[in-house]
Design a protein around this motif. Structure first.
Motif, short mmCIF file in Angstrom:
data_model
loop_
_atom_site.label_atom_id
_atom_site.label_comp_id
_atom_site.label_asym_id
_atom_site.label_seq_id
_atom_site.Cartn_x
_atom_site.Cartn_y
_atom_site.Cartn_z
N ILE A 76 8.88 -5.30 12.70
CA ILE A 76 9.05 -4.08 11.92
C ILE A 76 7.91 -3.11 12.23
O ILE A 76 6.75 -3.51 12.34
CB ILE A 76 9.10 -4.41 10.41
N LEU A 92 14.88 -1.18 8.88
CA LEU A 92 14.11 -1.74 7.77
C LEU A 92 14.14 -3.26 7.78
O LEU A 92 13.33 -3.90 7.13
CB LEU A 92 14.70 -1.28 6.43
N GLN A 93 15.09 -3.82 8.49
CA GLN A 93 15.35 -5.25 8.34
C GLN A 93 14.34 -6.10 9.09
O GLN A 93 13.93 -5.76 10.19
CB GLN A 93 16.76 -5.59 8.84
N ASP A 94 14.02 -7.21 8.48
CA ASP A 94 13.28 -8.26 9.16
C ASP A 94 14.06 -8.69 10.39
O ASP A 94 15.27 -8.50 10.43
CB ASP A 94 13.21 -9.49 8.24
N ARG A 104 11.57 1.41 15.51
CA ARG A 104 12.01 0.11 15.99
C ARG A 104 11.55 0.00 17.44
O ARG A 104 10.99 0.96 17.98
CB ARG A 104 13.53 0.00 15.87
N GLU A 131 0.81 -1.22 0.00
CA GLU A 131 0.00 0.00 0.00
C GLU A 131 0.85 1.27 0.00
O GLU A 131 0.34 2.34 -0.28
CB GLU A 131 -0.97 0.01 1.19
N HIS A 132 2.12 1.16 0.31
CA HIS A 132 2.94 2.37 0.37
C HIS A 132 3.61 2.72 -0.95
O HIS A 132 4.09 3.82 -1.13
CB HIS A 132 4.00 2.22 1.47
N GLY A 154 2.91 7.24 3.30
CA GLY A 154 2.95 6.65 4.63
C GLY A 154 4.36 6.38 5.09
O GLY A 154 5.33 6.98 4.60
N ARG A 155 4.49 5.45 6.04
CA ARG A 155 5.79 5.19 6.63
C ARG A 155 6.29 3.78 6.33
O ARG A 155 7.23 3.32 6.96
CB ARG A 155 5.70 5.37 8.15
N GLY A 156 5.64 3.10 5.42
CA GLY A 156 6.15 1.78 5.07
C GLY A 156 5.64 0.69 5.99
O GLY A 156 4.95 0.96 6.97
N CYS A 157 5.99 -0.55 5.68
CA CYS A 157 5.52 -1.68 6.46
C CYS A 157 6.50 -2.83 6.34
O CYS A 157 7.57 -2.68 5.76
CB CYS A 157 4.14 -2.12 5.96
N ASP A 158 6.10 -3.96 6.87
CA ASP A 158 7.00 -5.11 6.86
C ASP A 158 7.13 -5.74 5.47
O ASP A 158 7.87 -6.70 5.30
CB ASP A 158 6.53 -6.17 7.86
N LYS A 167 9.59 -2.35 3.58
CA LYS A 167 10.85 -1.98 4.22
C LYS A 167 11.97 -2.99 3.95
O LYS A 167 13.04 -2.61 3.50
CB LYS A 167 10.65 -1.77 5.72
N PRO A 168 11.73 -4.29 4.21
CA PRO A 168 12.81 -5.24 3.89
C PRO A 168 13.13 -5.25 2.40
O PRO A 168 14.28 -5.43 2.00
CB PRO A 168 12.25 -6.59 4.33
N GLY A 222 5.65 0.21 11.27
CA GLY A 222 5.25 0.94 10.07
C GLY A 222 3.80 1.35 10.20
O GLY A 222 3.30 1.52 11.32
N ASP A 223 3.12 1.50 9.07
CA ASP A 223 1.69 1.77 9.16
C ASP A 223 0.93 0.94 8.14
O ASP A 223 1.45 0.58 7.09
CB ASP A 223 1.37 3.27 9.01
#
Ligand SMILES: Cc1cc2nc3c(=O)[nH]c(=O)nc-3n(C[C@H](O)[C@H](O)[C@H](O)COP(=O)(O)OP(=O)(O)OC[C@H]3O[C@@H](n4cnc5c(N)ncnc54)[C@H](O)[C@@H]3O)c2cc1C
Ligand code: SF4
Lengths: 887, 153
Positions: free
Chosen positions: B102, A562-564, B62, A501-502, A532-536, A539-540, B104-105
């Motif tokens: 992680i 950003l890392q898992d 984090r 979604e980002h 937005g601010r990103g997600c899982d 980010k990875p 985020g949103d």
């Protein structure tokens, strides 16, 4: 012949139902039964299928893929519903041998007597084998059934094993469509294919002289040895156990196997035996209703000669199946002239022929474009006024085939020359939009553009798989699948490739952006190109891109967040929150000293140890705060991170090669070590695995890897796109007999191209499949630099190799990075109280077994007679001994 | 994959008895944070607040794990320097790991993702976005003189 592995009887057959006996469960017989069952909604008929082959119908058109990556299950046509249908009795491995037409009873080789009301002959064809002396020898094959392919494969393997490593040859007799396909199959099996064709050109039925000449050149470039205008005089066994094939021009070819592909003949023996009229050139004579002279006997598929004419393609056969199914359920349809268009891609060469390809109609004109430099040949056959398309031949590039065929018999939208002129030279090009609704997109299943558009408009289908499911288009030969995507696009259906979604971009698009802009932080990237601010998810993904573009340590600055969890703690999190640790053992080599260090660490920290499938040692159960101490000892002993935690290169597995093995032809271990050290730490869209085998025996299972290397006497064969896991795949040959430098350069580019363009979590196999043009396109990009990006791929890989540093050593030297390895930030001395271990078979595993665990011994097939204890002191009549379960 | 029978601790479900806690960014920018507290056991302030760590020990976007009155708590810092505290136990796996996920949103809601099966938990109220019946406990948080404190009952 009486074996009946899969017989089923209808539970309570409806006494009033009429019986249709179908002889032959091939592609057309199967389509007939499916169609009849669909139309016959009140169950007026029960069907008895008599099949000569030992398996239910399968996709013969895709036969060759069985030697590549397709499994028997993937080729199967009959689904579970079909096999469970009470009104369908399938008798496998039982050939029909006689029919008493007056009593209406079929007799089978197994002695079964089946009365019928209607009899449908769908016996297909038999390969024609010319009377060449030696054709009865072992290792001489035809190319028609899965059994043929199994036999061909094992003979090839046996020949390779017998004669040792090195490239062996195979000879295909016949240079038609099927002959070229068989030659391609031999190539897949690792043989050098020779094709012997009596006519002066390849594919004489489909292509004209000009097309044939280009085709010969193109397949020749790809390693096919072509012998045209000669016949095969004799085949003899040579003194080393191989075969020698003698050609009419005096040529002698050494071969491990010979495949006859010299045409087919209708399998009309049964019809002849029972006195049904056959056509002059074979085939059961039927009328437009597909009915023989006997009003209760019908013939469909390749065995049928409709008004005297037989058809060797599946589409007309399907049409016949529909006609008879319709007739039996009260309809009145007739079989009309069939489309004999053909398109195929063999050895990476497009060949298409459609309509009146040889311009036999009176007054027909030919418009030709022969471009030897581009390697394309196109010919259109048009009416004398140049306005209506009658047929054509395309060689080298058949991307316009579906569209052009759609115009068969229709007025052309412009000058015929403009239609085949290469784009950019005033070509009008014919888009999907220009096609009339009646244009057939899928000729195998007779699906028109109109039918596809309707399925899309009604909301039934919005993706290619859905379109395939509801219209059957693209489910047979698959050549129209790319066009299905274009039809979807022309209807305004967009398939989202957004990363998450980002980001609206796909991973590949985002990679391009990051590469072009040189941005180095996620905040900048999401700020400028996302929301937005990103997600899982993103980010990875971005972290992985930055790793190959910007470099630096994965835990540097903002990259760390950003890392898992696995990359964040440089270890693999297990289900109870502890981690497993895998030091790198390049090529699977480890010294006794190294083993002792690993053993001592495992003992001192109470770690569970296990040998992995990638020839490494995995130590489980380390708490987050123990990781630095464990790695201190590993690094001091000379070990480095194995990146088992990363979407990155994992291992390069190897066999023992020439150092130890008496069969080895190359030093597989040294290559594996070199490759592993070269690509270690490379972050990628998904994990990457590799293997190197020292000879064709393939002990390293390299073909189950993303990139696998197998030694030949002359160098290395490179295979790409293999994997185990959820959907196992065999890697496919992309280049053979490479020297080491070329091999490494090709792998460099393969990996970097993958890193740049694959989707997130897409392994190499689906990535290659998704590339337009597939493996051939990939070969062009990385071996011929067709996109002009190789220098940049090379440069990027060189940067990766020179900037590699061990991630764990760097963490141990950096107090700031070390600070995160703590149980509780305010109570670093208190270990996580939720982590507990128990003893299981003498090993230490997490407490709190998940549902269904631990696996009890009865589930291993030993029955309930278990004697307590952590080991398995089991004695049972079961065939397996306790040792075999690896206790 | 996420059937409730696997939850191994009820702690994760003790929920909504704590008010949601956030603090403003003013303290976060405190130029003189207290030194890193190196304690071997949790320090509980008389008012029911546990000192966790100096703010800069928590990297933006984090989390860190802390022990608060015997319970593992994930202390999360967002990009705009808001601080949240959630129970650290992932209700789907039973592992004490949320702090290692992680941040985020999702649909505009600030979340942390479980590193085990990837469910998302809203930072503000601990609710699981994938399963409305599941939530983790949240705790009040504040930053006093640059030190993060988590409140407990
Ligand atoms: C390698 C290969 C590639 C091909 N590629 C294409 C392509 O790209 N496009 C295309 O249109 N076509 C292609 N074809 C042709 C296509 O497969 C055939 O047209 C199609 O299979 C014909 O179907 P059928 O049912 O008539 O015959 P088959 O599929 O051959 O089925 C006949 C079945 O009847 C059985 N049988 C025979 N006699 C008896 C008996 N007495 N009792 C019981 N059973 C019996 C046979 O064992 C067989 O299983 C290809 C064929 C091959 C071999
Ligand atoms: S160990 Fe290597 S060299 Fe030896 S047979 Fe196996 S693949 Fe060939």
């Amino acid at each position: 012949m009486t074996a009946e592995p899969r017989t089923r009887s209808a539970a309570e057959p409806d006494r009033s139902a009429r019986t249709v006996v179908v002889v032959g469960h091939g592609m057309v017989g199967h389509r007939f039964v499916e169609s009849l069952r669909r139309r016959d909604t009140d169950g007026a008929y029960r069907v008895v299928l008599l099949a000569e082959e030992s398996r239910p119908a399968y996709d013969r058109v895709a036969l060759s893929s069985y030697l590549g990556k397709a499994s028997e299950e993937e080729l199967a046509l009959a689904d579970e519903d079909f096999l469970a249908d009470d009104l369908v009795d399938l008798h496998l491995d039982d050939r029909a041998v006689d029919v008493d037409r007056s009593a209406r009873v079929v007799t089978t080789a197994g002695g079964r007597r089946v009365p019928y009301d209607e009899l449908v002959l769908a016996t297909g064809s038999v390969p024609f084998v010319p009377p060449v002396p030696g054709r009865e020898l072992d290792d001489v094959f035809v190319y028609r059934t899965l059994d043929d392919l199994d036999a061909l494969r094992s003979a090839t393997e046996a020949a390779t094993a017998r004669a040792g490593a090195g490239r062996h040859a195979g000879v295909v007799v016949g240079g038609g469509l099927l002959g070229l396909e068989a030659a391609d199959a031999l190539r897949t099996l690792g043989l050098v294919p020779h094709v012997v064709e009596m006519a002066p050109r390849l594919m004489p039925v489909q292509v004209d002289e000009g097309g044939g000449a280009l085709l010969r050149r193109l397949v020749g470039d790809l390693g096919l040895r072509v012998h045209t205008g000669v016949s095969t005089s004799e085949i003899r066994r040579d003194h080393r156990g191989g075969l020698t094939v003698f050609l009419s021009d005096g040529t002698e070819l050494d071969a491990s196997v010979v495949v006859f592909s010299a045409g087919i003949r209708p399998a009309d023996a049964l019809a002849r035996d029972i006195g049904l009229p056959v056509a002059e050139r074979g085939g059961v004579l039927v009328d437009g209703r597909c009915r023989t002279q006997d009003e209760h006997v019908w013939a469909i598929g390749e065995v049928a000669a409709v008004d005297g004419k037989t058809y060797g393609l599946v589409a007309p056969g399907y049409a016949m199946a529909e006609v008879v199914a319709d007739r039996l359920t009260g309809g009145g349809s007739r079989f009309t002239e069939a489309d004999m268009s053909t398109k195929l891609k063999l050895l990476g060469v497009d060949v298409a022929s459609f309509g009146d390809a040889h311009a036999t109609a009176g007054g027909a004109l030919e418009v030709r474009l022969d471009d030897p430099v581009a390697g394309t040949y196109s010919k259109l056959v048009v009416t004398d006024d140049g306005r209506t398309l009658l047929g054509g031949v395309l060689v080298g590039d058949a991307s316009n085939y579906e569209t052009l065929r759609g115009f068969l018999g229709e007025a052309l939208p412009g000058d015929p020359m403009a239609l085949i002129a290469p784009a950019g030279e005033g070509a009008v090009g014919v888009g999907i939009d220009a096609l009339p609704d009646g244009a057939q997109i899928c000729s195998c299943n007779a699906v028109t553009k109109g039918a596809l558009v309707e399925a899309i408009a009604s909301g039934e289908a919005s993706t290619v798989p859905e379109l395939k499911a509801c219209t059957r288009a693209g489910t047979t030969c698959g050549s129209c699948v790319p066009t299905l995507g274009k039809v979807l696009a022309s209807c305004g259906v967009e398939v989202s490739t957004a990363l998450c979604e980002h980001f609206t971009q796909s991973r590949a698009e985002l990679y391009e952006i990051v590469m072009a802009t040189g941005l180095t932080t996620f905040s900048q990237i999401v700020g400028e190109y996302g929301t937005g601010r990103g997600c899982d998810v993103c980010k990875p993904a971005v972290a992985s891109m930055l790793a190959t573009l910007a470099g630096g340590h994965v835990l540097d600055g903002e990259q760390a967040v950003l890392q898992d969890t696995n990359d964040h703690f440089l270890a693999n999190m297990q289900r109870n929150g502890t981690y497993s640790i895998v030091p790198r053992l390049p090529g699977g080599e480890v010294s006794g000293e190294g083993l002792i260090v690993i053993g001592e660490i495992a003992r001192d920290f109470g770690l569970y140890t296990k040998i992995t499938g990638g020839q490494r040692i995995d130590m489980f159960g380390a708490r987050v705060e123990q990781l630095p101490a464990i790695w201190r000892r590993l690094v001091d002993a000379g070990f480095e991170s194995g990146h088992a935690y990363g979407k990155a290169l994992r291992t390069v597995k190897s066999c023992v090669g020439t150092d130890w093995c008496r069969y080895g032809v190359q030093d597989s271990v040294s290559l594996a070590v070199a490759l592993e050290l070269r690509y270690r730490g490379l972050r990628s869209p998904h994990k990457l695995k590799s293997g190197v085998s020292g000879c064709a025996r393939e002990c390293a299972e390299a073909r189950s890897k993303d990139f696998g290397v197998i030694a030949t006497e002359h160098g290395w064969n490179l295979y790409v796109g293999g994997n185990g896991g959820f959907t196992p795949r065999h890697a496919e040959l992309i280049a053979s007999d490479l020297d080491t430098t070329t091999l490494v350069r090709t792998i460099d580019r393969f990996l970097m191209f993958y890193v740049r363009t694959a989707d997130r979590l897409q392994r190499t196999a689906p990535w290659i499949e998704g590339l337009e043009g597939g493996l051939d396109h990939l070969r062009e990009v990385i071996m011929e630099d067709s996109l002009g990006i190789c220098p940049s791929l090379d440069e990027q890989m060189a940067r990766h190799v020179s900037s590699y540093a061990d991630e764990w050593a760097a963490v141990l030297d950096d107090p700031e990075k070390l600070a995160r390895f703590t149980s509780f930030v305010n109570a670093p001395g208190t270990p996580d109280p939720s982590v507990e271990f128990v003893d299981h078979r003498g090993h230490r595993v997490p407490a709190g077994m998940r549902d269904g665990q631990p696996t009890e011994v009865p589930e291993l097939g030993f029955g309930p007679r278990v004697i307590a204890g952590p080991r398995l002191p089991v004695h049972d009549s079961a065939s397996r001994s306790p040792e075999e379960v690896g206790v | 994959m996420t059937e409730p029978s696997r939850w191994s601790s009820s702690a994760a479900l003790r929920l909504r008895e704590h008010p949601t806690g956030t603090t403003a960014g003013a303290e976060a920018k405190d130029p003189s944070p207290a030194p890193v507290a190196v304690a071997t056991g949790p320090v509980t302030t008389p008012s029911g607040w546990t000192e966790v760590c100096p703010l800069e020990r928590v990297q933006p976007e984090r989390a860190v794990a802390a022990l608060v009155a015997g319970e593992p708590v994930a202390v999360v810092r967002t990009h705009d320097d808001r601080i949240f505290a959630l129970h650290n136990l992932d209700p789907f796996s039973g592992a004490s790991v949320l702090s290692r996920g992680i941040v985020g949103d999702v649909g505009g809601t600030p979340v942390i993702a479980s590193p085990i099966f990837k469910q998302h938990f809203a930072l503000a109220d601990g609710r699981c976005l994938e399963d409305a019946d599941v939530a983790v406990a949240t705790y009040p948080v504040r930053v006093v003189e640059g030190v993060v404190q988590v409140g407990h009952a």
